[in-house]
Write an enzyme that holds these catalytic residues in place. Structure first.
Site, PDB file in Angstrom:
ATOM      1  N   THR A   1     -29.731 -55.576  75.401  1.00 43.46           N
ATOM      2  CA  THR A   1     -29.155 -54.326  75.925  1.00 43.46           C
ATOM      3  C   THR A   1     -29.985 -53.729  77.063  1.00 43.46           C
ATOM      4  O   THR A   1     -29.434 -53.283  78.079  1.00 43.46           O
ATOM      5  CB  THR A   1     -29.027 -53.273  74.791  1.00 43.46           C
ATOM      6  OG1 THR A   1     -28.221 -53.846  73.764  1.00 43.46           O
ATOM      7  CG2 THR A   1     -28.384 -51.993  75.279  1.00 43.46           C
TER       8      THR A   1
ATOM      9  N   ASP B   1     -27.923 -68.371  71.353  1.00 36.80           N
ATOM     10  CA  ASP B   1     -28.114 -67.225  70.462  1.00 36.80           C
ATOM     11  C   ASP B   1     -26.854 -66.965  69.627  1.00 36.80           C
ATOM     12  O   ASP B   1     -25.744 -66.895  70.170  1.00 36.80           O
ATOM     13  CB  ASP B   1     -28.414 -66.014  71.368  1.00 36.80           C
ATOM     14  CG  ASP B   1     -28.868 -64.793  70.618  1.00 36.80           C
ATOM     15  OD1 ASP B   1     -29.584 -64.944  69.613  1.00 36.80           O
ATOM     16  OD2 ASP B   1     -28.507 -63.673  71.037  1.00 36.80           O
TER      17      ASP B   1
HETATM   18  P1  13P Z   1     -30.595 -55.813  71.738  1.00 33.34           P
HETATM   19  O1  13P Z   1     -29.329 -55.812  72.527  1.00 33.34           O
HETATM   20  O2  13P Z   1     -30.668 -54.680  70.777  1.00 33.34           O
HETATM   21  O3  13P Z   1     -31.789 -55.943  72.586  1.00 33.34           O
HETATM   22  O4  13P Z   1     -30.527 -57.129  70.795  1.00 33.34           O
HETATM   23  C1  13P Z   1     -30.469 -58.389  71.413  1.00 33.34           C
HETATM   24  C2  13P Z   1     -30.329 -59.460  70.410  1.00 33.34           C
HETATM   25  O5  13P Z   1     -30.853 -59.382  69.328  1.00 33.34           O
HETATM   26  C3  13P Z   1     -29.569 -60.669  70.804  1.00 33.34           C
HETATM   27  O6  13P Z   1     -29.541 -61.617  69.792  1.00 33.34           O
END
Ligand code: 13P
Length: 289
Positions: free
Chosen positions: A237, A81
């Protein structure tokens, strides 16, 4: 032979559901997420950011996800990611990741396009079915709870359908991370997704569309986005918060506890619950016979 991730994205597109990409940075978070997919018979996409993978180890993440894949028999995939450079994405490919996201949004557009093309070529050589591209930085600092901070939701930074079309045409990425009001992390002000913008992007863009910043986004907005063709929503998150809540609960009740399995067991359970909520919401439950 196991079906690749693009098979699942195509199926999700046809049937109007989506995969969550659940990010993890420790073995216990991973265990909770896998338990959720097993309980709900869902295909599973996992993710590690550059920071998560530096902490966990690229080879270690690949090996542990592989072990879960073998022991559960579920289609489980691992995405790198927000790789910020060609080199970090190449290292993830070399380590055996199933999919990669090159985030070149911090480069001038031409350079972003040039590096994204190189990533696509390398991924193809390594039989990786999904490369995600990004231009225009997704708002929000990072995956965390920032209840005392403001995040600017400025529609002028939302993805422009024509630019998205040109980016996908030139780079040949298989999926595109778009900005339609989504933000990384959770803030006091709840973001709303601009579904009209999504519809316009969807009409102009051939690739799969994906959203980052799922935590803290209204459920009805995410459902709407999925109805309009979004095939993946990243969640980090919410799982971090669930993990830490478990630890806090144990430590407040048993401050003297030192056995790791007792300290971490409730975190695994809470992460499982949080992941199950998203799997049910995104409609990927029951897709494995
Ligand atoms: P959140 O932490 O808002 O869920 O986003 C995660 C994300 O997009 C990781 O690439």
């Amino acid at each position: 032979m196991q079906k690749d991730l693009s098979y699942w994205f195509q199926k999700a597109t046809k049937e109007h559901w989506a995969l969550a990409q659940f990010n993890f940075s420790c073995a216990e978070q991973l265990k909770g997420i896998v338990q959720a997919a097993v309980a709900l018979r869902s295909p599973l996409l996992l993710g590690t950011s550059e920071g998560d993978s530096n902490f966990f180890g690229l080879a270690q993440a690949v090996a542990m996800v592989g072990a879960w894949r073998r022991t559960t028999g579920l289609p489980i995939f691992l995405n790198f990611d927000h790789g910020k450079s060609f080199e970090t994405v190449a290292a993830a490919i070399e380590a055996g990741y199933d999919a990669v996201h090159f985030d070149g949004s911090h480069f001038p557009l031409e350079e972003n396009i040039a590096i994204t093309k190189k990533v696509v070529a390398l991924a193809k050589k390594n039989k990786i079915s999904v490369v995600e591209g990004e231009f225009g930085e997704i708002p929000g600092k990072h995956s965390d709870i920032h209840l005392n901070e403001e995040v600017t939701l400025d529609p002028s930074v939302y993805t422009d359908p024509e630019e998205a079309h040109a980016f996908v045409e030139q780079t040949k990425v298989s999926s595109l991370a778009i900005i339609i009001g989504n933000v990384h992390g959770v803030y006091a002000k709840v973001p709303r997704l601009d579904l009209m913008r999504l519809q316009k992007i969807q009409k102009r863009v051939e690739s799969f569309l994906v959203l980052h910043g799922g935590s803290g986004t209204p459920e009805e907005d995410m459902k709407g986005a999925i109805r309009l063709g979004v095939v993946k929503i990243n969640i980090s998150t919410d799982l971090r918060a669930a993990f830490v809540q478990g630890l806090r609960d144990v430590l407040s009740e048993h401050p003297e506890e030192v056995t790791p399995s007792k300290l971490l067991g409730p975190s695994v359970e809470l992460v499982q619950k949080a992941a199950e909520k998203n799997i049910l919401l995104f409609g990927s439950a029951g897709k494995i016979c």
